[in-house]
Design a protein around this motif. Structure first.
Motif, short mmCIF file in Angstrom:
data_model
loop_
_atom_site.label_atom_id
_atom_site.label_comp_id
_atom_site.label_asym_id
_atom_site.label_seq_id
_atom_site.Cartn_x
_atom_site.Cartn_y
_atom_site.Cartn_z
N LEU A 226 34.49 29.81 38.89
CA LEU A 226 34.56 30.62 37.58
C LEU A 226 35.09 32.01 37.75
CD1 LEU A 226 31.64 29.37 35.27
CD2 LEU A 226 33.71 28.29 35.55
N LEU A 227 34.55 32.81 38.79
CA LEU A 227 35.27 33.90 38.97
C LEU A 227 36.73 33.79 39.59
CD1 LEU A 227 34.87 36.96 39.41
CD2 LEU A 227 34.03 36.65 41.62
N ALA A 228 37.06 32.89 40.43
CA ALA A 228 38.34 32.69 40.95
C ALA A 228 39.24 32.35 39.76
CB ALA A 228 38.26 31.40 41.91
N LYS A 229 39.13 31.65 38.81
CA LYS A 229 39.75 31.39 37.77
C LYS A 229 39.99 32.71 36.81
CE LYS A 229 40.19 27.17 34.92
NZ LYS A 229 39.93 25.87 34.89
N ARG A 230 38.76 33.34 36.65
CA ARG A 230 38.97 34.57 35.83
C ARG A 230 40.14 35.64 36.69
NH1 ARG A 230 33.49 34.34 34.93
NH2 ARG A 230 32.87 35.82 36.46
N ILE A 231 39.79 35.85 37.80
CA ILE A 231 40.98 36.57 38.56
C ILE A 231 42.27 36.08 38.15
CG2 ILE A 231 41.47 37.19 40.96
CD1 ILE A 231 38.71 37.11 41.96
N HIS A 232 42.52 34.74 38.73
CA HIS A 232 43.88 34.16 38.42
C HIS A 232 44.28 34.39 36.96
CE1 HIS A 232 47.27 31.64 39.29
NE2 HIS A 232 46.86 30.91 38.10
N THR A 233 43.61 34.19 35.86
CA THR A 233 43.94 34.17 34.48
C THR A 233 44.21 35.41 34.11
OG1 THR A 233 42.65 32.21 34.26
CG2 THR A 233 43.31 33.36 32.24
N GLN A 234 43.39 36.56 34.49
CA GLN A 234 43.65 37.79 34.14
C GLN A 234 44.76 38.42 34.56
OE1 GLN A 234 40.45 40.49 35.21
NE2 GLN A 234 41.57 42.48 34.54
N GLU A 235 45.17 38.13 35.88
CA GLU A 235 46.62 38.55 36.22
C GLU A 235 47.77 38.00 35.54
OE1 GLU A 235 46.88 38.10 40.62
OE2 GLU A 235 45.50 40.08 40.68
N ASN A 236 47.61 36.53 35.34
CA ASN A 236 48.56 35.91 34.42
C ASN A 236 48.78 36.62 33.26
OD1 ASN A 236 49.32 34.56 36.85
ND2 ASN A 236 48.17 32.62 35.91
N THR A 237 47.71 36.81 32.64
CA THR A 237 47.87 37.39 31.14
C THR A 237 48.49 38.69 31.01
OG1 THR A 237 45.82 36.26 30.58
CG2 THR A 237 46.41 38.08 29.16
#
Length: 239
Positions: A226-237
């Motif tokens: 879940l943390l990995a996904k947050r890191i990825h999603t935040q940068e894309n956003t």
């Protein structure tokens, strides 16, 4: 620069999620897996990157999804650890700069740009000093140098962040030590233990960079995913 990813493991701690998919193939979004993200970021910041993936568990699944890299297969992944995977890739250590990366690491873009893709003149491991308890593989330091890395430390400076950067000479020394350990039957060890052996036997000087101010995670649990996904999603956003 040369980048060697260790992606041979079975991801046992994430079972049953890893029964049919290697954890490096966990999807961070519809089009991007964990491993694809890291490979893509390295190519973004190092246009001449030579990337090698050492595979084992479900290797065909990885080979079908990650392009523009070279592959080396460890057929004994079931009964060995990462030192054996690196042994199969030992000839790749003959380079001016080599970055060894655990295949379950996710890092923010700035960390890849500022640290992973910068040439080094001395051996360096990445450490997160904010992790003082429950670290998986931990590091004690003195000044700017590493004293020891181990799973058995009761107190320590921080957790090893799954990345080692080597210059040509330190890569040569590590290759020789790794070959000696494998020949002596220590193929069940992590490759980082070869660095520890060098520290104790050869007065090898190993340095560290503290990455506590960057976002990163090693994916060993559902919370890590879940943390990995947050890191990825935040940068894309933000992008």
């Amino acid at each position: 620069m040369k980048y060697i990813f260790m992606v041979a493991g079975k991801g046992s701690r994430l079972q049953p999620l890893t029964f049919k998919h290697p954890k490096s193939m966990y999807k961070l979004d519809e089009n991007t897996t964990l491993l694809q993200r890291m490979v893509g970021l390295i190519k973004k910041h190092d246009s001449e990157a030579d990337i090698v993936l050492v595979t084992g568990h479900m290797h065909r699944s990885i080979e079908e999804q990650v392009e523009g890299v070279r592959y080396i297969y460890n057929p004994f992944y079931e009964v060995t650890n990462s030192i054996a995977s690196l042994w199969f890739a030992k000839d790749e250590l003959d380079a001016d700069n080599v970055v060894l990366i655990d295949g379950d690491i996710v890092m923010e873009d700035d960390l890849v740009e500022n640290v992973l893709c910068k040439p080094v003149e001395k051996p360096i491991v990445l450490v997160d000093s904010s992790i003082k308890t429950d670290g998986d593989y931990n590091v004690e330091v003195s000044g700017d140098q590493v004293l020891v890395m181990s799973k058995e430390l009761d107190s320590y400076y921080g957790e090893y962040a799954g990345v080692t950067l080597l210059d040509r000479e330190s890569a040569r020394l590590m290759k020789a030590e790794m070959e000696s350990m494998v020949e002596d039957g220590y193929y069940d060890q992590w490759y980082e233990n070869a660095l520890v052996q060098l520290i104790f036997k050869n007065d090898f000087k190993l340095y560290y960079i503290d990455i506590t101010n960057y976002d990163w995670t090693e994916v060993d649990s559902v919370n890590d995913l879940l943390l990995a996904k947050r890191i990825h999603t935040q940068e894309n956003t933000e992008g």
